[in-house]
Design an enzyme around this catalytic site. Structure first.
Site, PDB file in Angstrom:
ATOM      1  N   HIS A   1      13.325  16.229 -20.106  1.00 20.89           N
ATOM      2  CA  HIS A   1      14.624  16.888 -20.801  1.00 20.89           C
ATOM      3  C   HIS A   1      15.706  15.755 -20.835  1.00 20.89           C
ATOM      4  O   HIS A   1      16.077  15.344 -19.689  1.00 20.89           O
ATOM      5  CB  HIS A   1      15.288  18.104 -20.160  1.00 20.89           C
ATOM      6  CG  HIS A   1      15.966  18.927 -20.987  1.00 20.89           C
ATOM      7  ND1 HIS A   1      17.222  18.509 -21.537  1.00 20.89           N
ATOM      8  CD2 HIS A   1      15.616  20.379 -21.591  1.00 20.89           C
ATOM      9  CE1 HIS A   1      17.770  19.367 -22.242  1.00 20.89           C
ATOM     10  NE2 HIS A   1      16.999  20.564 -22.512  1.00 20.89           N
TER      11      HIS A   1
ATOM     12  N   ALA B   1      -0.717   8.678  -2.677  1.00 24.32           N
ATOM     13  CA  ALA B   1      -0.356  10.205  -2.345  1.00 24.32           C
ATOM     14  C   ALA B   1       1.271  10.157  -2.765  1.00 24.32           C
ATOM     15  O   ALA B   1       1.704   9.360  -2.664  1.00 24.32           O
ATOM     16  CB  ALA B   1      -0.580  10.179  -0.790  1.00 24.32           C
TER      17      ALA B   1
ATOM     18  N   ALA C   1       2.000   4.670  -3.008  1.00 23.31           N
ATOM     19  CA  ALA C   1       2.192   6.095  -2.467  1.00 23.31           C
ATOM     20  C   ALA C   1       3.613   6.267  -2.779  1.00 23.31           C
ATOM     21  O   ALA C   1       4.547   5.537  -2.673  1.00 23.31           O
ATOM     22  CB  ALA C   1       1.754   6.337  -0.955  1.00 23.31           C
TER      23      ALA C   1
ATOM     24  N   ARG D   1       7.706  -0.522  -9.969  1.00 26.17           N
ATOM     25  CA  ARG D   1       7.764  -1.908 -10.396  1.00 26.17           C
ATOM     26  C   ARG D   1       6.564  -2.617 -10.242  1.00 26.17           C
ATOM     27  O   ARG D   1       6.042  -2.359  -8.981  1.00 26.17           O
ATOM     28  CB  ARG D   1       9.221  -2.657  -9.823  1.00 26.17           C
ATOM     29  CG  ARG D   1      10.318  -1.819 -10.395  1.00 26.17           C
ATOM     30  CD  ARG D   1      11.573  -2.978  -9.838  1.00 26.17           C
ATOM     31  NE  ARG D   1      12.664  -1.982 -10.043  1.00 26.17           N
ATOM     32  CZ  ARG D   1      13.254  -1.508 -11.328  1.00 26.17           C
ATOM     33  NH1 ARG D   1      13.072  -1.873 -12.521  1.00 26.17           N
ATOM     34  NH2 ARG D   1      14.469  -1.032 -11.210  1.00 26.17           N
TER      35      ARG D   1
END
Length: 161
Positions: free
Chosen positions: A87, A116, A134, A154
């Site tokens: 949105h 994870a 993770a 990044r």
């Protein structure tokens, strides 16, 4: 309903419960290969496509109204989120209810690792052989072989994949 009530708990009842979960998931999702490994407590989407040998970590969430494609031999840690809907923030003097939400697909290439707690947002393609650290939040495409970390994710280096 049958998946949530029964299949999520198969790991405690039967050896190889992940295979039965994959078969049941195929009745919910767009397509799930029989060799997929689906861990317990995964929230599936009817827009999900899981290719050969992909593994889905425990507690992972798939949500939104666009296709999510998981590539071959994908390895994934627990509690990842794949969210195709978004949105946009409205301009000054507009409200959120005046702005229409968007849905964009997610594509994860072959031989990818997703750590994870990672979050993959709509419109993202993760290239073959890439790795997502993770807890990373992936908001833009990840080139093949790239290792990405952080929020937003990044590239920290590119490996020869």
């Amino acid at each position: 309903m049958a998946y949530d009530g029964f299949a999520r708990r198969l790991h405690t009842m039967l050896p190889g419960g992940h295979r039965l979960r994959a078969r049941l998931a195929n009745s919910i999702c767009a397509s799930v290969e029989r060799s997929a490994r689906i861990a317990p407590d995964v929230k599936l989407s009817r827009h999900l496509v899981v290719l050969d040998g992909a593994g889905i970590g425990a507690g992972t969430l798939f949500t939104g109204a666009e296709r999510i494609t998981l590539g071959r031999r994908l390895k994934m840690g627990p509690r990842c989120m794949f969210i195709t809907n978004d949105h946009p923030v409205p301009a000054d003097h507009q409200t959120f209810s005046e702005i229409r939400g968007t849905n964009r697909p997610i594509v994860v290439g072959d031989d990818v690792f997703i750590g994870a707690g990672s979050i993959i947002l709509g419109g993202v393609t993760i290239g073959r052989g890439a790795a997502v650290g993770a807890g990373s939040v992936v908001v833009r495409d990840v080139p093949p072989g790239a290792v990405v970390v952080g929020a937003p994710a990044r590239v920290v280096y590119t490996r020869n994949a």
